[in-house]
Write a protein that holds these residues in place. Structure first.
Motif: not given
Length: 596
Positions: A10, A13, A17, A538-539, A542, A545, A553, A556-557, A559-560
């Motif tokens: 994180d 990130f 990013e 962030s969403t 993600s 990405k 994956k 990022y999943n 994070k969402i």
């Protein structure tokens, strides 16, 4: 059980990013610090924090500092850890290379600070205060003072303090009584007593450099008559080594609720030799350089504790077996299910996780602005970054520490009775986190700073540094699509922030008490919207990405899903704060003083 593993994924990130297009642009002066170098620093910092600092956290809390005949001893292991800390270069991480620093970006340094605070907040306070002192001396002192003190403070060989509070005055520094009398040779004789001085006396360094607020004999009353002085514990000799004692003593240390391995000292200055920093009677301006840095640092302390509390709670929730899932057994081969299956435990864990990720993202944005403020080539970018840092400083300090303490209390709740006893280690987080809401200006003072100073400054110019990027983001991402619920929620919350700002501005002009009554609710509302903006960004990132086949994956999943929880379960708190702000001060001030 105190469990911690640095959240490096994180951190990468938010570092690489999330804010690559934050409007501050690339900074040529920091170009050499590429992704590989910064990742290497993070990994080494994680190793030091986890292997050296974390094992000392609980033992340092249990032993505390010792005060004997004016001498303060830190707990076992702290001196050795501090020596390794300085030898490895961590003390000089983001300081100016002119004085021996490494000049690393603030956006990286703040993540290292977070790890230190997660693993050992008491330890982190010693170098943290020194870093603030370096900033004040570098910006306001003479070249002679810089040459004398900065190299050794930057290296960590000498440490620093900030000496503001006195027994009769805390926030109201206009009441301070410490005096500074000219000695006739360009120095001053400083006399007075200070309390609550973190790291005022200890055994970690050869010298301690105190930055002391005091009054000159002919000074005006109030804060307009305060000057700032460098007052070393030992007067440096010509060869740069500590010389004679300077009349600085520590009569006692405080016995505290938490941060017990950090020496909180009563300090006595008896005609101690001091050197003026900045202009006479302009000490508050110089001290605020240190205080603003410290306030951002205290916010990171809240985040650090919040992360450690979360990880410890996750470990326990997976390990503790109690009851069965309401939907039926999830682990039928065991006598009961681990408590992580229960919705209320999940509610607490998800709240803690969202608090941490939201604060880390917002803190990284502010750190990006710190870098732009110091290093950007474009004067307009530097000014915009300076405005943003000024606006967000009270929010970072108050919001992060409020949420860090909330996380610590939620960790105890998840542990149940085991969380309330010392053996588990998580009760220390609640005790340590509590001070962060108080020092460097209580969180109520931060709220007053936000509504009283920052909102109206320069005809609302500070607000533009936040309002404009959020508004632009909403406009650019409105419409149908998977992010519609999130963007709609952010737009509604942002609208409440705008209306609240207008309400406070209108009512506050007629009655400053109305602004004061709304201040704490407003700061929290502002902070919630800021975190919502971070989660929406962030969403978006993600989702992109994942759409382009990113390998990570799971990250990022997650994070969402964390962002979705934030928008559905936390951001709606904005409505309650908005209603409280609209209600005004009437019911708050209705009772006469003697009715309490």
């Amino acid at each position: 059980m105190q469990v911690y593993e640095a959240p490096l994924r994180d951190m990468r990130f938010v570092l690489e990013e999330l804010w690559h297009d934050d409007g501050f642009g690339d900074i040529p002066a920091l170009k050499e610090f590429d992704s590989d170098l910064m990742n290497a620093v993070l990994e080494q910092a994680a190793k030091f924090s986890q292997e050296v600092l974390l094992p000392l956290n609980r033992s340092g809390d249990e032993e505390g500092c010792h005060h004997e005949n004016g001498v303060v001893r830190t707990p076992a292991g702290f001196k050795e850890a501090y020596d390794q800390f300085t030898q490895d270069g961590w003390a000089a991480l983001s300081s100016d290379p002119e004085w021996g620093g490494q000049g690393l970006p603030e956006r990286l340094s703040k993540l290292v600070e977070e790890m230190t605070c997660s693993t050992n907040l008491s330890f982190g306070m010693y170098p943290g205060l020194t870093h603030g002192g370096v900033g004040a001396i570098a910006k306001h002192a003479t070249d002679d003072l810089k040459n004398t003190y900065l190299p050794k403070m930057v290296s960590g060989e000498w440490s620093g303090t900030m000496c503001l509070t006195e027994p009769h005055c805390g926030t109201d520094l206009g009441l301070l009584r410490t005096r500074a009398v000219p000695a006739g040779d360009g120095t001053y004789k400083v006399s007075g007593s200070k309390i609550f001085i973190s790291a005022g006396e200890h055994d970690l360094t050869d010298n301690i450099i105190h930055l002391v607020l005091a009054r000159l004999p002919d000074a005006p009353e109030g804060v307009k008559g305060i000057s700032l002085f460098v007052v070393p514990k030992y007067i440096p000799k010509d060869d740069g080594t500590p010389g004679p004692s300077n009349g600085v003593s520590c009569p006692a240390i405080e016995h505290k609720m938490g941060i017990k391995a950090s020496a909180t000292c009563q300090m006595l200055f008896e005609e101690s030799t001091g050197w003026l920093v900045g202009e006479p009677n302009k000490g508050m301006a110089a001290m605020f350089t240190m205080m603003n840095n410290a306030r951002l640092g205290v916010g990171i302390q809240g985040l650090g504790i919040g992360e450690a509390a979360y990880q410890s709670a996750v470990w326990y929730a997976k390990d503790r077996v109690q009851g069965r899932s309401l939907a039926g057994p999830k682990y039928p081969d065991q006598a009961a299910d681990p408590i992580i299956v229960h919705p209320d435990v999940r509610r607490m864990l998800m709240t803690m996780r969202a608090n941490n990720e939201g604060c880390r993202a917002l803190g990284a944005w502010v750190a990006r602005a710190l870098d732009a403020e110091k290093h950007a080539d474009d004067p307009e970018v530097r000014k915009r970054a300076e405005d943003f840092v000024a606006l967000m400083t009270p929010i970072v300090k108050a919001l992060f520490t409020d949420l860090g303490h909330e996380n610590a209390n939620l960790a105890i709740q998840i542990y149940g009775g085991h969380g309330y006893i010392r053996e588990s280690g998580v009760e220390q987080y609640a005790r340590d986190a509590r001070i962060a809401m108080l020092y460097e200006g209580t969180n109520g003072i931060q709220a007053l700073d936000l509504v009283g100073r920052k909102l109206g400054a320069h005809m609302g110019r500070y607000l533009k540094s936040f309002f404009h990027p959020v508004s632009d983001f909403i406009e650019a991402n409105k419409g149908e699509g998977p992010m519609k619920p999130m963007i709609d929620g952010l737009e509604k919350a942002f609208g409440a922030l705008q209306l609240s700002t207008a309400t406070i501005a209108q009512k506050g002009m007629a009655d400053p008490g109305e602004a004061g009554a709304a201040a704490t609710e407003y700061l929290r509302l502002f902070g919630l919207v800021a975190m919502g903006y971070c989660f929406a960004r962030s969403t978006l990132i993600s989702g992109m990405k994942l759409a382009f086949g990113a390998e990570d994956k799971a990250f990022y999943n997650a994070k969402i899903k964390t962002a979705t929880f934030y928008f559905e379960r936390i951001l709606p708190q904005v409505s309650a704060h908005f209603l409280a702000i609209k209600a005004g001060k009437k019911s708050m001030m209705a009772l006469a003083d003697d009715a309490f």
